[in-house]
Design an enzyme around this catalytic site. Structure first.
Site, short mmCIF file in Angstrom:
data_model
loop_
_atom_site.label_atom_id
_atom_site.label_comp_id
_atom_site.label_asym_id
_atom_site.label_seq_id
_atom_site.Cartn_x
_atom_site.Cartn_y
_atom_site.Cartn_z
N LYS A 133 42.18 48.08 43.93
CA LYS A 133 40.85 47.42 43.83
C LYS A 133 39.91 47.68 45.14
O LYS A 133 39.23 46.55 45.43
CB LYS A 133 41.04 46.03 43.76
CG LYS A 133 42.13 45.77 42.73
CD LYS A 133 42.29 44.16 42.31
CE LYS A 133 43.74 43.73 42.13
NZ LYS A 133 43.91 42.23 42.13
N ASP A 169 49.05 37.41 41.22
CA ASP A 169 48.50 36.72 40.19
C ASP A 169 49.11 36.58 38.87
O ASP A 169 49.17 35.54 38.20
CB ASP A 169 47.16 37.06 40.02
CG ASP A 169 46.84 38.77 39.67
OD1 ASP A 169 47.87 39.45 39.88
OD2 ASP A 169 45.83 39.08 39.63
#
Length: 433
Positions: A133, A169
């Site tokens: 990311k 997550d």
């Protein structure tokens, strides 16, 4: 599905794990919430350019109160030294603790959501496998990120915090939904990235070296790397190959690059440019914006597919991209490209979900889901449900449940469950130990 199943089984095996592209990291989270969790818990949620610090209070009858602040990770810190990143996080954490008057004599329990590939060796010990990311901080890969966070907190010496658990997550999403719906056994993220976790029987986890008195543990699949060994080559397009080749991590996360929000808009843009060069769109006309890498955001894909018959959104998006006066046929074709790209994304997610459902073979499963693509794309939910029903065993019932702030609430719940097992909790006037 056959290849995905094999990759997951290889990830779980002692002999096969080192060479498996799907790593199936053991989270060491073995206990799910049961509703008896009480108290105040902190959560730190780092998963992208913004991170959040949360204060969560759990009370009787599923009562829940949350305060949070969002902090930015400046781009120079995202690619700078690891110590600078963790010092920045510790500074924001200290500001938050002071703002909410939490500086007390006992250390506050904190759950740490760290949404990057992590090799865990315990509930509070996890080594970064690789940055994704857009992050590239030096001195963090192969280091224990909990220790780096604790060191940064200790360097400040102005707050007392007890890091009770680290998770990603997907685990947070599973925990958050399990607090409300006990049969939640899968956590799925389809946002900037894409990943899943699920509850696996301990007997199938050959590398597990924790508490063997409990029957299960959550496995963080890290399935974004599926296909890095060439297994997806038959369905990768020229656009997928170009995105991969020009990315920060060429050859890595190939499955994720066909699914997630970081890439969907760019796949659509590359397809549009290719069709225009072939004079199949806009009579061959292209704007500078349309030729610019990353200019076509994934939110544009959702906007275009949200269009009704009059192409209002499509015309607006194309105008923003510098394409004026497209024909209605052009608009229909652009919408068709978006539909192809997002349907393929949803169907690949379904392949993963159906593989996990069939492997677990539980008759009733809730799948906790979070992420911007799932939340904001108008048909993503329906596309996943329809294809997963088609691919899963017919006697398995499943539901998709949108997680309410999985990465934050879930992190606090990991801390709460860890604390619940250590402290007495008062329920119905009876103290339970």
């Amino acid at each position: 599905m056959k290849d995905m199943d094999e990759a997951i089984r290889n990830g779980l095996g002692k002999e096969t794990n080192p060479s498996s592209v799907v790593k199936c990291y053991i989270t060491y989270v073995q206990d799910l919430p049961n509703g008896t969790e009480r108290g105040k818990f902190l959560a730190l949620d780092l998963g992208g350019t913004n991170f959040r610090v949360l204060l969560i209070e759990l009370g009787e009858n599923n009562q829940f109160h949350m305060d949070f602040e969002t902090f930015k990770v400046p781009s120079h810190i995202q690619t700078g030294k690891g110590t600078e990143l963790f010092d920045h996080i510790a500074k924001c954490l200290a500001e938050f603790v002071k703002k909410y008057n939490l500086d007390n004599k006992t250390a506050l329990p904190l759950g740490f959501t760290f949404s990057f590939p992590l090799r865990q060796v315990g509930l509070t010990k996890g080594y970064l496998n690789s940055w994704t990311k857009g992050f590239a901080c030096s001195g963090v890969v192969d280091e224990d990120v909990v220790r780096l966070l604790k060191d940064a907190i200790n360097r400040r010496n102005d707050v007392q915090i007890d890091v009770c658990g680290i998770l990603n997550d997907t685990t947070g999403t599973l925990m958050s939904c399990a607090w409300k719906t006990p049969n939640t056994k899968i956590g799925l993220i389809v946002g900037t990235g894409c990943n899943a976790c699920y509850v696996e029987k301990l007997d199938n986890v050959e590398l597990f070296d924790g508490d063997k008195s409990k029957p299960q543990v959550i496995i963080n699949c890290e399935w974004g790397a599926f296909g890095d060994d060439g297994k997806l080559d038959a369905i990768r397009t020229i656009y997928d190959k170009e995105i991969d080749c020009k990315s920060l991590n060429p050859g890595k996360q190939r499955f994720e690059k066909m699914i997630s929000g970081l890439y969907l808009g760019e796949i659509v843009r590359l397809a549009i440019v290719d069709m225009a060069i072939q004079h199949k769109l806009f009579e061959g006309r292209l704007s500078e914006q349309m030729k610019t890498k990353g200019a076509f955001g994934t939110s544009f894909v959702s906007d275009i597919e949200n269009d009704t018959g009059n192409f209002t959104n499509t015309l607006k998006v194309l105008s923003e991209m510098g394409i004026n006066d497209p024909s209605l046929v052009d608009c229909a074709n652009v919408r068709y490209i978006c539909k192809c790209v997002s349907s393929r994304s949803a169907h690949l997610v379904s392949v993963g979900l159906a593989t996990l459902l069939n492997k677990m073979d539980e008759k009733s499963v809730t799948i906790g889901v979070d992420g911007s693509v799932y939340r904001f794309h108008p048909y993503f939910h329906e596309l996943i449900v329809e294809k997963t029903r088609e691919l899963a065993k017919p006697d398995i019932n499943f539901d998709l449940m949108l997680s309410e702030d999985g990465s934050g609430r879930g992190a606090a719940l990991v801390a709460a469950v860890a604390s619940r097992d250590e402290l007495p909790s008062r329920t119905n006037g009876v103290v339970k130990y």
